[in-house]
Motif scaffolding. Structure first.
Motif, mmCIF file in Angstrom:
data_model
loop_
_atom_site.group_PDB
_atom_site.id
_atom_site.type_symbol
_atom_site.label_atom_id
_atom_site.label_comp_id
_atom_site.label_asym_id
_atom_site.label_seq_id
_atom_site.Cartn_x
_atom_site.Cartn_y
_atom_site.Cartn_z
ATOM 1 N N LEU A 1 0.824 -1.206 0.000
ATOM 2 C CA LEU A 1 0.000 0.000 0.000
ATOM 3 C C LEU A 1 0.859 1.259 0.000
ATOM 4 C CD1 LEU A 1 -2.848 1.205 0.157
ATOM 5 C CD2 LEU A 1 -2.614 1.144 2.640
ATOM 6 N N SER A 2 1.853 1.320 0.865
ATOM 7 C CA SER A 2 2.699 2.523 0.915
ATOM 8 C C SER A 2 3.533 2.657 -0.350
ATOM 9 C CB SER A 2 3.587 2.506 2.155
ATOM 10 O OG SER A 2 4.450 1.393 2.132
ATOM 11 N N GLY A 3 4.018 1.546 -0.899
ATOM 12 C CA GLY A 3 4.766 1.603 -2.153
ATOM 13 C C GLY A 3 3.894 2.038 -3.317
ATOM 14 N N SER A 4 2.664 1.596 -3.342
ATOM 15 C CA SER A 4 1.745 1.995 -4.413
ATOM 16 C C SER A 4 1.423 3.479 -4.350
ATOM 17 C CB SER A 4 0.449 1.196 -4.335
ATOM 18 O OG SER A 4 0.694 -0.157 -4.591
ATOM 19 N N VAL A 5 1.216 3.988 -3.155
ATOM 20 C CA VAL A 5 0.921 5.414 -3.004
ATOM 21 C C VAL A 5 2.134 6.249 -3.394
ATOM 22 C CG1 VAL A 5 0.413 7.211 -1.303
ATOM 23 C CG2 VAL A 5 -0.891 5.094 -1.308
ATOM 24 N N ALA A 6 3.320 5.833 -2.938
ATOM 25 C CA ALA A 6 4.534 6.571 -3.299
ATOM 26 C C ALA A 6 4.784 6.489 -4.801
ATOM 27 C CB ALA A 6 5.730 6.012 -2.527
ATOM 28 N N GLY A 7 4.613 5.330 -5.390
ATOM 29 C CA GLY A 7 4.809 5.174 -6.824
ATOM 30 C C GLY A 7 3.803 5.969 -7.631
ATOM 31 N N ALA A 8 2.561 6.015 -7.184
ATOM 32 C CA ALA A 8 1.551 6.793 -7.887
ATOM 33 C C ALA A 8 1.874 8.281 -7.828
ATOM 34 C CB ALA A 8 0.166 6.522 -7.306
ATOM 35 N N SER A 9 2.381 8.747 -6.701
ATOM 36 C CA SER A 9 2.744 10.164 -6.613
ATOM 37 C C SER A 9 3.945 10.475 -7.500
ATOM 38 C CB SER A 9 3.007 10.567 -5.167
ATOM 39 O OG SER A 9 4.112 9.878 -4.654
ATOM 40 N N LEU A 10 4.902 9.558 -7.587
ATOM 41 C CA LEU A 10 6.025 9.757 -8.508
ATOM 42 C C LEU A 10 5.555 9.715 -9.956
ATOM 43 C CD1 LEU A 10 8.818 7.604 -6.830
ATOM 44 C CD2 LEU A 10 8.655 10.087 -6.930
ATOM 45 N N GLY A 11 4.634 8.824 -10.253
ATOM 46 C CA GLY A 11 4.080 8.749 -11.606
ATOM 47 C C GLY A 11 3.304 10.002 -11.965
ATOM 48 N N LEU A 12 2.594 10.573 -11.012
ATOM 49 C CA LEU A 12 1.874 11.818 -11.252
ATOM 50 C C LEU A 12 2.848 12.947 -11.565
ATOM 51 C CD1 LEU A 12 -0.790 13.440 -11.206
ATOM 52 C CD2 LEU A 12 -0.380 13.793 -8.757
ATOM 53 N N ARG A 13 3.912 13.024 -10.796
ATOM 54 C CA ARG A 13 4.923 14.057 -11.052
ATOM 55 C C ARG A 13 5.551 13.889 -12.432
ATOM 56 N NH1 ARG A 13 10.004 13.576 -7.918
ATOM 57 N NH2 ARG A 13 11.215 13.869 -9.781
ATOM 58 N N ARG A 14 5.856 12.640 -12.779
ATOM 59 C CA ARG A 14 6.459 12.380 -14.085
ATOM 60 C C ARG A 14 5.485 12.709 -15.214
ATOM 61 N NH1 ARG A 14 7.552 7.143 -17.174
ATOM 62 N NH2 ARG A 14 6.001 6.322 -15.755
ATOM 63 N N ALA A 15 4.220 12.387 -15.048
ATOM 64 C CA ALA A 15 3.222 12.669 -16.084
ATOM 65 C C ALA A 15 2.995 14.169 -16.250
ATOM 66 C CB ALA A 15 1.908 11.981 -15.743
ATOM 67 N N LEU A 16 2.987 14.906 -15.142
ATOM 68 C CA LEU A 16 2.796 16.345 -15.241
ATOM 69 C C LEU A 16 3.990 17.035 -15.886
ATOM 70 C CD1 LEU A 16 1.062 17.112 -11.821
ATOM 71 C CD2 LEU A 16 0.021 16.990 -14.098
ATOM 72 N N ARG A 17 5.175 16.514 -15.667
ATOM 73 C CA ARG A 17 6.370 17.077 -16.299
ATOM 74 C C ARG A 17 6.418 16.794 -17.799
ATOM 75 N NH1 ARG A 17 11.672 16.360 -12.491
ATOM 76 N NH2 ARG A 17 11.100 17.973 -10.998
ATOM 77 N N SER A 18 5.884 15.662 -18.204
ATOM 78 C CA SER A 18 5.973 15.282 -19.617
ATOM 79 C C SER A 18 4.799 15.799 -20.449
ATOM 80 C CB SER A 18 6.068 13.764 -19.745
ATOM 81 O OG SER A 18 4.863 13.166 -19.327
ATOM 82 N N ALA A 19 3.947 16.596 -19.852
ATOM 83 C CA ALA A 19 2.808 17.140 -20.596
ATOM 84 C C ALA A 19 3.314 18.134 -21.656
ATOM 85 C CB ALA A 19 1.848 17.835 -19.644
ATOM 86 N N GLU A 20 2.725 18.057 -22.828
ATOM 87 C CA GLU A 20 3.101 18.947 -23.931
ATOM 88 C C GLU A 20 2.020 20.006 -24.109
ATOM 89 O OE1 GLU A 20 3.815 16.438 -27.271
ATOM 90 O OE2 GLU A 20 5.369 15.312 -26.237
ATOM 91 N N PRO A 21 2.376 21.168 -24.651
ATOM 92 C CA PRO A 21 1.401 22.263 -24.750
ATOM 93 C C PRO A 21 0.182 21.951 -25.620
ATOM 94 C CG PRO A 21 3.627 23.062 -25.156
ATOM 95 C CD PRO A 21 3.720 21.595 -25.048
#
Length: 191
Positions: free
Chosen positions: A72-92
């Motif tokens: 559970l804690s690994g999934s939450v941490a991984g999801a937050s890292l994935g969210l950060r990565r997805a927001l950084r890779s967003a294109e205009p």
């Protein structure tokens, strides 16, 4: 606890409201044994006497607890890292659907990957700690530290002996710090 006057029994309710009228109690004449219904024991009940003597979780409960908490804690941490990565890779020029799809895919992929890793670490730790308790026939902080050392070494054993030794030392230090922190909390924090 429930109001004794509500459920009848030995206590008769003669309360009055502000207009000096007696309040109606529908349970007054039923003689319901409310004390046996609502005064439940607060300590756990055990089927066998041996279970009441043990002051720790069984190996199965230990295994389920550490694996579940780890996943559970690994999934939450991984999801937050994935969210950060997805927001950084967003294109205009991306539409809202594409951005949401990218966020969901990235959160799911990273959450699953890191959750599985940390869950496996919890599984190994629980197995080693329960094995140490069974082998030493005592339950103390040494079992936890040795289980942390063994978990780190076992988790990185495929990367070579140097990596396993470093990971084992890190695991032992982390568990030692957690055990020391728990003792400090027990001593100085009133719960």
């Amino acid at each position: 606890m429930a109001d004794p006057g509500i459920h009848g029994g030995d206590d008769v309710d003669h309360r009055q409201d502000s207009g000096n009228r007696r309040l109606y109690n529908p349970y007054q004449d039923l003689q319901i044994p409310y004390r046996t219904l609502y005064d439940l024991p607060t300590s756990p009940e055990f089927l066998f006497q041996e279970e009441s003597l043990a002051q720790r979780r069984s190996w199965g409960e230990n295994l389920t607890y550490y694996t579940g908490i780890g996943y559970l804690s690994g999934s939450v941490a991984g999801a937050s890292l994935g969210l950060r990565r997805a927001l950084r890779s967003a294109e205009p020029g991306d539409t809202l659907k594409i951005r949401i799809n990218r966020i969901l895919n990235s959160c799911g992929q990273d959450g699953r990957r890191i959750g599985n890793r940390v869950g496996v670490i919890g599984l190994m730790y629980a197995g080693l700690e329960s094995g140490m308790v069974a082998a030493r026939d005592t339950d103390d902080w040494v079992n936890s530290v040795l289980a942390g050392l063994g978990t780190g070494a076992l988790f990185r054993a495929a990367n070579g002996p140097r990596s396993a030794a470093i990971a084992g030392a890190i695991g032992g230090l982390m568990v030692g710090a957690a055990v020391a922190g728990k003792q400090v909390l027990k001593r100085y924090v009133p719960i």
